[in-house]
Design a protein around this motif. Structure first.
Motif, PDB file in Angstrom:
ATOM      1  N   ILE A  29       1.712  12.845  -3.484  1.00  0.00           N
ATOM      2  CA  ILE A  29       0.741  11.921  -2.892  1.00  0.00           C
ATOM      3  C   ILE A  29       1.390  10.583  -2.575  1.00  0.00           C
ATOM      4  CG2 ILE A  29      -1.448  10.713  -3.279  1.00  0.00           C
ATOM      5  CD1 ILE A  29      -2.083  13.032  -5.318  1.00  0.00           C
ATOM      6  N   VAL A  30       2.055  10.008  -3.567  1.00  0.00           N
ATOM      7  CA  VAL A  30       2.634   8.670  -3.405  1.00  0.00           C
ATOM      8  C   VAL A  30       3.898   8.709  -2.551  1.00  0.00           C
ATOM      9  CG1 VAL A  30       3.490   6.636  -4.635  1.00  0.00           C
ATOM     10  CG2 VAL A  30       1.667   8.013  -5.639  1.00  0.00           C
ATOM     11  N   GLY A  31       4.660   9.790  -2.652  1.00  0.00           N
ATOM     12  CA  GLY A  31       5.878   9.914  -1.853  1.00  0.00           C
ATOM     13  C   GLY A  31       5.630   9.738  -0.361  1.00  0.00           C
ATOM     14  N   PRO A  32       4.628  10.410   0.218  1.00  0.00           N
ATOM     15  CA  PRO A  32       4.338  10.200   1.635  1.00  0.00           C
ATOM     16  C   PRO A  32       3.912   8.773   1.975  1.00  0.00           C
ATOM     17  CG  PRO A  32       3.464  12.310   0.931  1.00  0.00           C
ATOM     18  CD  PRO A  32       3.954  11.611  -0.311  1.00  0.00           C
ATOM     19  N   TRP A  33       3.324   8.055   1.014  1.00  0.00           N
ATOM     20  CA  TRP A  33       3.023   6.640   1.273  1.00  0.00           C
ATOM     21  C   TRP A  33       4.314   5.864   1.486  1.00  0.00           C
ATOM     22  CZ3 TRP A  33      -0.777   5.684  -3.425  1.00  0.00           C
ATOM     23  CH2 TRP A  33      -1.945   6.441  -3.230  1.00  0.00           C
ATOM     24  N   ILE A  34       5.316   6.156   0.661  1.00  0.00           N
ATOM     25  CA  ILE A  34       6.615   5.500   0.825  1.00  0.00           C
ATOM     26  C   ILE A  34       7.245   5.895   2.154  1.00  0.00           C
ATOM     27  CG2 ILE A  34       8.967   5.367  -0.116  1.00  0.00           C
ATOM     28  CD1 ILE A  34       7.709   5.671  -2.906  1.00  0.00           C
ATOM     29  N   ASP A  35       7.138   7.165   2.501  1.00  0.00           N
ATOM     30  CA  ASP A  35       7.633   7.615   3.803  1.00  0.00           C
ATOM     31  C   ASP A  35       6.975   6.820   4.931  1.00  0.00           C
ATOM     32  OD1 ASP A  35       8.928   9.510   2.262  1.00  0.00           O
ATOM     33  OD2 ASP A  35       7.643  11.172   2.897  1.00  0.00           O
ATOM     34  N   GLY A  36       5.670   6.573   4.779  1.00  0.00           N
ATOM     35  CA  GLY A  36       4.950   5.804   5.794  1.00  0.00           C
ATOM     36  C   GLY A  36       5.451   4.382   5.915  1.00  0.00           C
ATOM     37  N   CYS A  37       5.841   3.784   4.791  1.00  0.00           N
ATOM     38  CA  CYS A  37       6.420   2.438   4.840  1.00  0.00           C
ATOM     39  C   CYS A  37       7.695   2.441   5.679  1.00  0.00           C
ATOM     40  CB  CYS A  37       6.729   1.951   3.433  1.00  0.00           C
ATOM     41  SG  CYS A  37       5.291   1.664   2.369  1.00  0.00           S
ATOM     42  N   ALA A  38       8.533   3.445   5.455  1.00  0.00           N
ATOM     43  CA  ALA A  38       9.787   3.538   6.205  1.00  0.00           C
ATOM     44  C   ALA A  38       9.514   3.776   7.690  1.00  0.00           C
ATOM     45  CB  ALA A  38      10.654   4.653   5.631  1.00  0.00           C
ATOM     46  N   LYS A  39       8.602   4.672   7.975  1.00  0.00           N
ATOM     47  CA  LYS A  39       8.289   4.985   9.375  1.00  0.00           C
ATOM     48  C   LYS A  39       7.735   3.763  10.107  1.00  0.00           C
ATOM     49  CE  LYS A  39       5.775   8.317  12.240  1.00  0.00           C
ATOM     50  NZ  LYS A  39       4.867   9.496  12.217  1.00  0.00           N
ATOM     51  N   ALA A  40       6.976   2.931   9.384  1.00  0.00           N
ATOM     52  CA  ALA A  40       6.392   1.737   9.994  1.00  0.00           C
ATOM     53  C   ALA A  40       7.435   0.662  10.279  1.00  0.00           C
ATOM     54  CB  ALA A  40       5.298   1.169   9.099  1.00  0.00           C
ATOM     55  N   GLY A  41       8.601   0.753   9.627  1.00  0.00           N
ATOM     56  CA  GLY A  41       9.662  -0.217   9.863  1.00  0.00           C
ATOM     57  C   GLY A  41       9.864  -1.234   8.766  1.00  0.00           C
ATOM     58  N   TYR A  42       9.326  -0.961   7.574  1.00  0.00           N
ATOM     59  CA  TYR A  42       9.542  -1.870   6.454  1.00  0.00           C
ATOM     60  C   TYR A  42      10.986  -1.780   5.962  1.00  0.00           C
ATOM     61  CZ  TYR A  42       4.630  -3.122   5.875  1.00  0.00           C
ATOM     62  OH  TYR A  42       3.370  -3.641   6.068  1.00  0.00           O
ATOM     63  N   ASP A  43      11.418  -2.837   5.286  1.00  0.00           N
ATOM     64  CA  ASP A  43      12.767  -2.889   4.715  1.00  0.00           C
ATOM     65  C   ASP A  43      12.788  -2.482   3.249  1.00  0.00           C
ATOM     66  OD1 ASP A  43      14.282  -4.308   6.987  1.00  0.00           O
ATOM     67  OD2 ASP A  43      12.577  -5.655   6.629  1.00  0.00           O
TER      68      ASP A  43
ATOM     69  N   ARG B 255      14.117   6.831  -5.983  1.00  0.00           N
ATOM     70  CA  ARG B 255      14.914   7.849  -5.289  1.00  0.00           C
ATOM     71  C   ARG B 255      14.322   8.156  -3.916  1.00  0.00           C
ATOM     72  NH1 ARG B 255      14.894  12.973  -8.615  1.00  0.00           N
ATOM     73  NH2 ARG B 255      15.952  11.558 -10.056  1.00  0.00           N
ATOM     74  N   ARG B 256      13.010   8.300  -3.858  1.00  0.00           N
ATOM     75  CA  ARG B 256      12.355   8.585  -2.581  1.00  0.00           C
ATOM     76  C   ARG B 256      12.555   7.425  -1.607  1.00  0.00           C
ATOM     77  NH1 ARG B 256       8.589  12.576  -1.751  1.00  0.00           N
ATOM     78  NH2 ARG B 256       7.698  12.535   0.361  1.00  0.00           N
ATOM     79  N   ALA B 257      12.393   6.198  -2.114  1.00  0.00           N
ATOM     80  CA  ALA B 257      12.570   5.028  -1.253  1.00  0.00           C
ATOM     81  C   ALA B 257      13.996   4.931  -0.730  1.00  0.00           C
ATOM     82  CB  ALA B 257      12.204   3.762  -2.018  1.00  0.00           C
ATOM     83  N   HIS B 258      14.979   5.141  -1.598  1.00  0.00           N
ATOM     84  CA  HIS B 258      16.375   5.067  -1.169  1.00  0.00           C
ATOM     85  C   HIS B 258      16.708   6.163  -0.159  1.00  0.00           C
ATOM     86  CE1 HIS B 258      17.616   2.667  -4.998  1.00  0.00           C
ATOM     87  NE2 HIS B 258      17.132   1.884  -4.046  1.00  0.00           N
ATOM     88  N   GLN B 259      16.109   7.331  -0.323  1.00  0.00           N
ATOM     89  CA  GLN B 259      16.308   8.393   0.663  1.00  0.00           C
ATOM     90  C   GLN B 259      15.793   7.981   2.032  1.00  0.00           C
ATOM     91  OE1 GLN B 259      14.229  11.614  -1.230  1.00  0.00           O
ATOM     92  NE2 GLN B 259      16.029  12.332  -2.359  1.00  0.00           N
ATOM     93  N   ARG B 260      14.797   7.095   2.040  1.00  0.00           N
ATOM     94  CA  ARG B 260      14.215   6.601   3.296  1.00  0.00           C
ATOM     95  C   ARG B 260      14.825   5.258   3.690  1.00  0.00           C
ATOM     96  NH1 ARG B 260      13.234  11.145   2.605  1.00  0.00           N
ATOM     97  NH2 ARG B 260      11.193  12.196   2.673  1.00  0.00           N
ATOM     98  N   HIS B 261      15.930   4.865   3.035  1.00  0.00           N
ATOM     99  CA  HIS B 261      16.665   3.630   3.327  1.00  0.00           C
ATOM    100  C   HIS B 261      15.841   2.374   3.057  1.00  0.00           C
ATOM    101  CE1 HIS B 261      19.430   6.479   4.974  1.00  0.00           C
ATOM    102  NE2 HIS B 261      18.640   6.791   5.978  1.00  0.00           N
ATOM    103  N   LEU B 262      14.969   2.439   2.068  1.00  0.00           N
ATOM    104  CA  LEU B 262      14.182   1.290   1.640  1.00  0.00           C
ATOM    105  C   LEU B 262      14.720   0.756   0.313  1.00  0.00           C
ATOM    106  CD1 LEU B 262      10.583   2.712   2.224  1.00  0.00           C
ATOM    107  CD2 LEU B 262      11.751   1.030   3.660  1.00  0.00           C
ATOM    108  N   ALA B 263      14.829  -0.562   0.201  1.00  0.00           N
ATOM    109  CA  ALA B 263      15.108  -1.165  -1.089  1.00  0.00           C
ATOM    110  C   ALA B 263      13.850  -1.078  -1.946  1.00  0.00           C
ATOM    111  CB  ALA B 263      15.537  -2.621  -0.902  1.00  0.00           C
ATOM    112  N   VAL B 264      14.017  -1.203  -3.265  1.00  0.00           N
ATOM    113  CA  VAL B 264      12.891  -1.040  -4.190  1.00  0.00           C
ATOM    114  C   VAL B 264      12.796  -2.245  -5.116  1.00  0.00           C
ATOM    115  CG1 VAL B 264      11.785   0.461  -5.888  1.00  0.00           C
ATOM    116  CG2 VAL B 264      13.317   1.444  -4.178  1.00  0.00           C
ATOM    117  N   ALA B 265      11.594  -2.795  -5.231  1.00  0.00           N
ATOM    118  CA  ALA B 265      11.371  -3.947  -6.101  1.00  0.00           C
ATOM    119  C   ALA B 265      10.821  -3.519  -7.450  1.00  0.00           C
ATOM    120  CB  ALA B 265      10.393  -4.916  -5.447  1.00  0.00           C
ATOM    121  N   GLN B 266      11.311  -4.139  -8.500  1.00  0.00           N
ATOM    122  CA  GLN B 266      10.643  -4.062  -9.784  1.00  0.00           C
ATOM    123  C   GLN B 266       9.486  -5.045  -9.744  1.00  0.00           C
ATOM    124  OE1 GLN B 266      12.991  -4.555 -13.368  1.00  0.00           O
ATOM    125  NE2 GLN B 266      11.179  -5.076 -14.579  1.00  0.00           N
ATOM    126  N   LYS B 267       8.293  -4.568 -10.040  1.00  0.00           N
ATOM    127  CA  LYS B 267       7.099  -5.427 -10.022  1.00  0.00           C
ATOM    128  C   LYS B 267       6.690  -5.756 -11.460  1.00  0.00           C
ATOM    129  CE  LYS B 267       3.664  -7.442  -7.772  1.00  0.00           C
ATOM    130  NZ  LYS B 267       2.738  -6.671  -6.941  1.00  0.00           N
TER     131      LYS B 267
END
Length: 268
Positions: A129-143, A174-186
């Motif tokens: 469920i959450v993985g595709p949300w991250i994919d959507g961030c990458a597709k939208a052009g987020y960094d 891991r999912r974010a890095h596969q989509r070339h997104l950096a990941v923040a600790q919140k």
């Protein structure tokens, strides 16, 4: 965290984790972490054109990125939005954390049910469920992506532990890095010692001045830290201590969009 709000306004102070002076872990080569001390705008309550001085923006995953800025995609990864509770109950009731009566465990500060990350099987199911949300961030052009409520275990009445959060965060990173997104600790200094193993590249932190956490996050992430303060006295103190090193912004607790009644936004 409800859309348009921030993490619990009254979260208790954490004990600073050990090992925060270790060297900053290198991000994967395809990932672009933010630069330190970039002027930052926290726009979770609604997107609006950022001022010219702003170089980094955080927006909800349903919004489009801000052109020409470093864009961070907000994902509520560890809790359910209040208005999504019904759909979780209908479609994925087994993935909501339950109390001894079988009722969802709720973050009462924001009326958000906690997701059940207590087993490997449930974490894998949640990634569907959450993985595709991250994919959507990458597709939208987020960094980058900021998975929120990493510290949900603190509100779980002992049903979740930091290790569960770390294990799920590793899957998210891991999912974010596969989509070339950096990941923040919140938030949460508790997991700072595990930041390299999890895969965090920078931090987004609420009220680190109020809870005396800025030093730990700054050391851990080589000043690649976006700080949101909600009290003017904390923001003033933060600017005095960290204004030349960290990205600092003052926001109203509802993070209302610019022009809305009660909206508050300052930078230093």
């Amino acid at each position: 965290m409800a859309l348009g709000t921030a993490c619990s306004a009254e979260r208790p102070p954490h004990t600073a984790g050990s090992g925060t002076s270790a060297s900053f872990p290198a991000a994967p080569t395809a990932v672009r972490p933010p630069t330190a001390n970039a002027v930052f705008d926290y726009q979770l309550g609604g997107a609006y054109p950022p001022p010219e001085t702003v170089r980094a923006v955080s927006r909800d995953r349903t919004a489009k990125p801000a052109p020409g800025r470093y864009n961070i995609c907000y994902v509520n990864a560890f809790q359910a939005q209040p208005d999504d509770t019904g759909s979780w109950e209908d479609d994925h009731p087994e993935l909501l954390l339950r109390d001894e009566h079988g009722d969802p465990v709720i973050d009462e500060g924001w009326d958000e049910p906690l997701l059940d990350i207590s087993t490997g099987a449930k974490r894998a199911a949640l990634m569907q469920i959450v993985g595709p949300w991250i994919d959507g961030c990458a597709k939208a052009g987020y960094d980058a992506v900021e998975p929120d409520n990493l510290d949900s275990y603190e509100r779980s009445d002992g049903r979740l532990a930091p290790g569960h959060a770390a294990a799920f965060a590793r899957l998210l990173a891991r999912r974010a890095h596969q989509r070339h997104l950096a990941v923040a600790q919140k938030n949460t200094t508790d997991l700072l010692p595990q930041r390299g193993r999890i895969g965090f590249d920078f931090a987004v932190v609420e009220e680190c001045t109020r809870y005396k956490e800025c030093t730990d996050f700054a050391a851990a992430y080589a000043n690649r830290v976006f700080v949101i303060e909600y009290r003017k006295q904390d923001f003033t103190a933060a600017c005095r201590a960290w204004g030349k090193k960290l990205s600092l912004t003052l926001r109203d607790r509802e993070v209302r969009p610019a022009g809305a009644k009660g909206s508050l936004r300052r930078y230093c």
